[in-house]
Write a protein that holds these residues in place. Structure first.
Motif, PDB file in Angstrom:
ATOM      1  N   ASN A   2      -4.852  -7.888   5.753  1.00 14.00           N
ATOM      2  CA  ASN A   2      -3.903  -7.093   6.516  1.00 14.00           C
ATOM      3  C   ASN A   2      -3.514  -7.808   7.794  1.00 14.00           C
ATOM      4  O   ASN A   2      -3.771  -7.363   8.912  1.00 14.00           O
ATOM      5  CB  ASN A   2      -4.502  -5.723   6.833  1.00 14.00           C
ATOM      6  CG  ASN A   2      -4.750  -4.923   5.579  1.00 14.00           C
ATOM      7  OD1 ASN A   2      -4.012  -5.071   4.612  1.00 14.00           O
ATOM      8  ND2 ASN A   2      -5.779  -4.092   5.583  1.00 14.00           N
ATOM      9  N   ILE A 142       6.621  -1.781  -1.231  1.00 17.35           N
ATOM     10  CA  ILE A 142       5.336  -1.243  -1.672  1.00 17.35           C
ATOM     11  C   ILE A 142       4.258  -2.322  -1.648  1.00 17.35           C
ATOM     12  O   ILE A 142       3.204  -2.168  -1.017  1.00 17.35           O
ATOM     13  CB  ILE A 142       5.453  -0.662  -3.091  1.00 17.35           C
ATOM     14  CG1 ILE A 142       6.435   0.520  -3.110  1.00 17.35           C
ATOM     15  CG2 ILE A 142       4.083  -0.212  -3.601  1.00 17.35           C
ATOM     16  CD1 ILE A 142       6.695   1.075  -4.490  1.00 17.35           C
ATOM     17  N   ASP A 145       4.889  -4.665   2.164  1.00 15.93           N
ATOM     18  CA  ASP A 145       4.860  -3.951   3.439  1.00 15.93           C
ATOM     19  C   ASP A 145       3.761  -2.900   3.517  1.00 15.93           C
ATOM     20  O   ASP A 145       3.100  -2.775   4.555  1.00 15.93           O
ATOM     21  CB  ASP A 145       6.216  -3.284   3.691  1.00 15.93           C
ATOM     22  CG  ASP A 145       7.339  -4.307   3.818  1.00 15.93           C
ATOM     23  OD1 ASP A 145       7.028  -5.482   4.097  1.00 15.93           O
ATOM     24  OD2 ASP A 145       8.512  -3.944   3.626  1.00 15.93           O
ATOM     25  N   ARG A 146       3.576  -2.133   2.425  1.00 10.41           N
ATOM     26  CA  ARG A 146       2.604  -1.044   2.487  1.00 10.41           C
ATOM     27  C   ARG A 146       1.215  -1.485   2.037  1.00 10.41           C
ATOM     28  O   ARG A 146       0.229  -1.291   2.750  1.00 10.41           O
ATOM     29  CB  ARG A 146       3.085   0.140   1.646  1.00 10.41           C
ATOM     30  CG  ARG A 146       4.317   0.826   2.243  1.00 10.41           C
ATOM     31  CD  ARG A 146       4.559   2.171   1.582  1.00 10.41           C
ATOM     32  NE  ARG A 146       5.741   2.815   2.129  1.00 10.41           N
ATOM     33  CZ  ARG A 146       5.795   3.468   3.275  1.00 10.41           C
ATOM     34  NH1 ARG A 146       4.696   3.574   4.010  1.00 10.41           N
ATOM     35  NH2 ARG A 146       6.918   4.017   3.699  1.00 10.41           N
ATOM     36  N   ARG A 148       0.297  -4.555   1.524  1.00  9.00           N
ATOM     37  CA  ARG A 148      -0.021  -5.816   2.208  1.00  9.00           C
ATOM     38  C   ARG A 148      -0.996  -6.669   1.403  1.00  9.00           C
ATOM     39  O   ARG A 148      -2.044  -7.116   1.919  1.00  9.00           O
ATOM     40  CB  ARG A 148      -0.554  -5.556   3.616  1.00  9.00           C
ATOM     41  CG  ARG A 148       0.497  -4.955   4.534  1.00  9.00           C
ATOM     42  CD  ARG A 148       0.090  -4.952   5.987  1.00  9.00           C
ATOM     43  NE  ARG A 148       1.155  -4.450   6.830  1.00  9.00           N
ATOM     44  CZ  ARG A 148       1.094  -4.366   8.162  1.00  9.00           C
ATOM     45  NH1 ARG A 148      -0.001  -4.767   8.771  1.00  9.00           N
ATOM     46  NH2 ARG A 148       2.117  -3.907   8.858  1.00  9.00           N
ATOM     47  N   ILE A 270       1.043   6.588  -2.946  1.00  8.45           N
ATOM     48  CA  ILE A 270       2.148   6.127  -2.098  1.00  8.45           C
ATOM     49  C   ILE A 270       3.299   7.125  -2.139  1.00  8.45           C
ATOM     50  O   ILE A 270       3.880   7.499  -1.100  1.00  8.45           O
ATOM     51  CB  ILE A 270       2.612   4.732  -2.549  1.00  8.45           C
ATOM     52  CG1 ILE A 270       1.563   3.678  -2.199  1.00  8.45           C
ATOM     53  CG2 ILE A 270       3.947   4.364  -1.883  1.00  8.45           C
ATOM     54  CD1 ILE A 270       1.838   2.309  -2.788  1.00  8.45           C
ATOM     55  N   ARG A 273       2.345  10.347  -0.225  1.00  6.98           N
ATOM     56  CA  ARG A 273       2.411  10.202   1.235  1.00  6.98           C
ATOM     57  C   ARG A 273       3.853  10.140   1.714  1.00  6.98           C
ATOM     58  O   ARG A 273       4.193  10.669   2.770  1.00  6.98           O
ATOM     59  CB  ARG A 273       1.649   8.945   1.657  1.00  6.98           C
ATOM     60  CG  ARG A 273       0.132   9.081   1.495  1.00  6.98           C
ATOM     61  CD  ARG A 273      -0.560   7.745   1.554  1.00  6.98           C
ATOM     62  NE  ARG A 273      -1.992   7.859   1.268  1.00  6.98           N
ATOM     63  CZ  ARG A 273      -2.754   6.863   0.855  1.00  6.98           C
ATOM     64  NH1 ARG A 273      -2.229   5.644   0.695  1.00  6.98           N
ATOM     65  NH2 ARG A 273      -4.037   7.059   0.603  1.00  6.98           N
ATOM     66  N   GLU A 286       9.101   7.375  12.237  1.00  6.47           N
ATOM     67  CA  GLU A 286       8.514   6.056  12.079  1.00  6.47           C
ATOM     68  C   GLU A 286       9.256   5.026  12.930  1.00  6.47           C
ATOM     69  O   GLU A 286      10.446   5.167  13.203  1.00  6.47           O
ATOM     70  CB  GLU A 286       8.571   5.622  10.614  1.00  6.47           C
ATOM     71  CG  GLU A 286       7.674   6.432   9.703  1.00  6.47           C
ATOM     72  CD  GLU A 286       7.644   5.866   8.308  1.00  6.47           C
ATOM     73  OE1 GLU A 286       8.140   4.732   8.105  1.00  6.47           O
ATOM     74  OE2 GLU A 286       7.122   6.529   7.408  1.00  6.47           O
TER      75      GLU A 286
END
Length: 603
Positions: A2, A142, A145-146, A148, A270, A273, A286
């Motif tokens: 990360n 996905i 970015d999310r 990682r 994902i 959320r 955000e």
């Protein structure tokens, strides 16, 4: 890993060091980058990738070599040149990856299938490649970015671009990066030339990837390999394997299923959320994405839809294939682009041939019996997953150095155009120059098998296509078994590791740390990591695990205090050495491939 991406540099914020270089951001600047990637480095990598696929059955995409040479082109722009070098390697990798797909035309020859005119094949491959990069870009938020994910080769390229275009970083990382490259180059050449090293499957790139991801993932991979190896007698007893077969002949199906099962959990979380954020009107907004990271989602969706339709239209109206199987293939791309993307992000392995094989198996389950239809439909998966995962890996590099995603996407698209043309051209050139490539090795006796042209990927494709007349339900069962294992394992991991009591225990001391490590690596290893052991032979898993263990051991040693500012968090000693090993091994493979091609031509 990360890591936090480096602060992006504006392409226009500094003048080039040399007066003859075009200004950064000008049309001449982009023309220089495109010409280098499309006309020079891309074809170079494409020839090597095609040769490797014809001769061995696997290929090196060319990102690493193109990143190094691209950095030489953009060196005059200083640290800002990393973005230009990234555009070059993105283009070149697309050209090389598409060029390697020439084996599809070889498979047609082996099976005696009619070959469409060149322009029809180019149009079909172009449509698939464009669709693949679109789906890859669609999943970037996905996977990159999310989640990682690490994307070891993407990290290696990022470190090379940062080091070679920034004198400060180069001075501080040169010994580790170039030391790893030298070791990778020597071992790569040695493995290809020294019988003993080849016998132990020495792979510097696999060891280097293990160094980047660490012991938790590396050990999980060897655990998966050992379990697969131990299951051979059972698989033979139930008829899933024949005596003497390697375990991965069936475990690659289970491994793909494991990734699918685990991905069901993660994708569901994902989406849940995202739904929570959308309905929670009280939540703070955000933080806006930086300009370099933004993409026009509506245009991207239209791109994917357009090229998905183009595949079906070209396939049905130009190549005269059934619409239903083409639509099924396009739909499966959305599954395998995610599954293979996670595999690349976790362990640097893109099982594109497995996606091809599973597609044929699934189509056989719904009634397919025509090998020609199976080949053309499964080619959609082969090319799309290759390019989609290349896209995700390139975006991981761009995320680390702050490269503009929209511009990088355009360079990748340009590479697809050249690559689609070269895939057809190189197939014809190689097969015209070496008629042995036209002979079906699946029916040749052992004493007539060509030593120089193994064509292992083509062999696998033709083998599964010939099995269409013999339905094998147990192969589908193996996939579903894998899905169940991956799903159950990921649920248990999520439940246990989300408990506050376990988190306190895991951080309480050496006992807790050891227990958490054993849970992660041995008892309930991540399906994404342990599945790697089902795709490759046991020695390959062992090299991967060895790299992870060495990396974690080195990183556990006390660090000496330094007066200089710290390097970026993802430029640690182990990641630099590991990336250098990947780079050196890739250069060795390309060098051996080109040398072998020249020896064949001149001999």
């Amino acid at each position: 890993m990360n890591a936090t991406p480096a602060t992006p540099y504006s392409a226009d914020s500094a003048a080039p060091r040399f007066a003859w270089l075009p200004a950064a951001g000008s049309w001449k600047y982009y023309a220089l980058l495109a010409a280098t990637g499309i006309l020079v480095l891309g074809p170079l990598g494409g020839i090597a990738a095609s040769y490797m696929n014809f001769s061995l059955g696997f290929f090196v995409g060319g990102q690493v070599l193109a990143g190094i040479l691209g950095s030489a082109v953009t060196f005059g722009y200083g640290a800002h040149g990393r973005h230009g070098a990234n555009y070059i390697q993105t283009t070149a990798a697309s050209v090389a990856g598409m060029s390697a797909m020439a084996v599809v035309i070889q498979a047609m020859s082996w099976m005696g299938l009619p070959q469409p005119p060149a322009w029809q094949l180019v149009l079909y491959m172009l449509s698939i490649g464009m669709f693949g990069v679109g789906v890859g870009m669609l999943y970037t938020p996905i996977l990159v970015d999310r989640l990682r994910l690490t994307f070891p080769s993407g990290l290696a390229v990022a470190n090379i671009l940062r080091a070679l275009t920034d004198p400060v970083l180069l001075r501080r990382s040169v010994a580790r990066l170039f030391g790893g490259m030298a070791a990778g180059l020597v071992s790569g050449i040695g493995a290809g030339k020294v019988a003993v090293l080849g016998a132990i499957d020495l792979s510097a790139s696999t060891f280097g990837a293990g160094m980047i991801v660490g012991a938790r993932i590396g050990v999980a991979a060897i655990v998966g390999g050992l379990v697969s190896w131990a299951m051979i007698p059972y698989f033979v007893s139930i008829g899933w394997l024949q005596p003497g077969d390697p375990f991965r002949k069936i475990t690659f199906l289970i491994a793909l299923g494991m990734i699918m099962g685990a991905a069901i959990i993660d994708i569901t979380l994902i989406l849940y959320r995202a739904w929570q954020r959308a309905r929670d009107t009280q939540a703070a907004p955000e933080a806006p994405q930086p300009d370099w990271q933004r993409t026009n989602f509506r245009r991207l969706v239209l791109w994917v839809v357009f090229w998905g339709i183009a595949i079906v239209v070209v396939g049905s109206q130009v190549l005269h294939e059934p619409v239903g199987y083409l639509v099924m293939a396009v739909a499966l791309v959305f599954v395998f682009a995610m599954v293979n993307g996670i595999s690349v992000g976790m362990v640097d392995s893109n099982p594109i041939s497995s996606a091809f094989v599973v597609t044929v198996i699934l189509m056989a389950a719904v009634g397919l019996r025509d090998p020609n239809v199976g080949l053309m439909a499964a080619t959609v998966l082969l090319v799309s997953t290759s390019e989609a995962c290349d896209m995700q890996q390139d975006r991981s590099t761009g995320w680390r150095i702050g490269t503009n995603r929209t511009i990088q996407f355009r360079f990748q698209v340009a590479g697809i155009v050249m690559g689609a043309i070269l895939a057809v051209v190189l197939a014809r050139l190689f097969m015209d120059a070496y008629p042995i490539l036209l002979k079906d090795q699946t029916v040749l006796p052992a004493d007539q098998q060509p030593a120089r042209w193994a064509s292992a990927m083509t062999y696998k494709f033709v083998g599964v296509l010939r099995s269409l007349t013999q339905d094998r339900p147990y192969e589908r069962t193996a996939i579903w078994v894998g899905v169940a294992i991956g799903f159950a394992t990921e649920v248990l991991r999520k439940v246990i590791k989300s408990r506050a009591a376990w988190q306190r225990f895991a951080t309480s001391g050496k006992v807790g740390f050891s227990a958490d490590f054993l849970l992660d690596a041995v008892i309930l290893p991540s399906p994404y990591a342990s599945s790697f052991g089902g795709f490759v032979n046991l020695l390959t898993s062992a090299w991967f695990a060895a790299g992870g263990v060495v990396s974690s051991f080195v990183n556990s040693l006390p660090k000496a205090a330094k007066s200089e500012p710290a390097l970026p968090s993802d430029m640690s000693t182990t990641s630099l050495v590991g990336g250098g090993l990947i780079a050196g091994d890739a250069i060795a493979a390309l060098a051996l491939g080109i040398a072998g091609l020249l020896a064949t031509v001149l001999g």
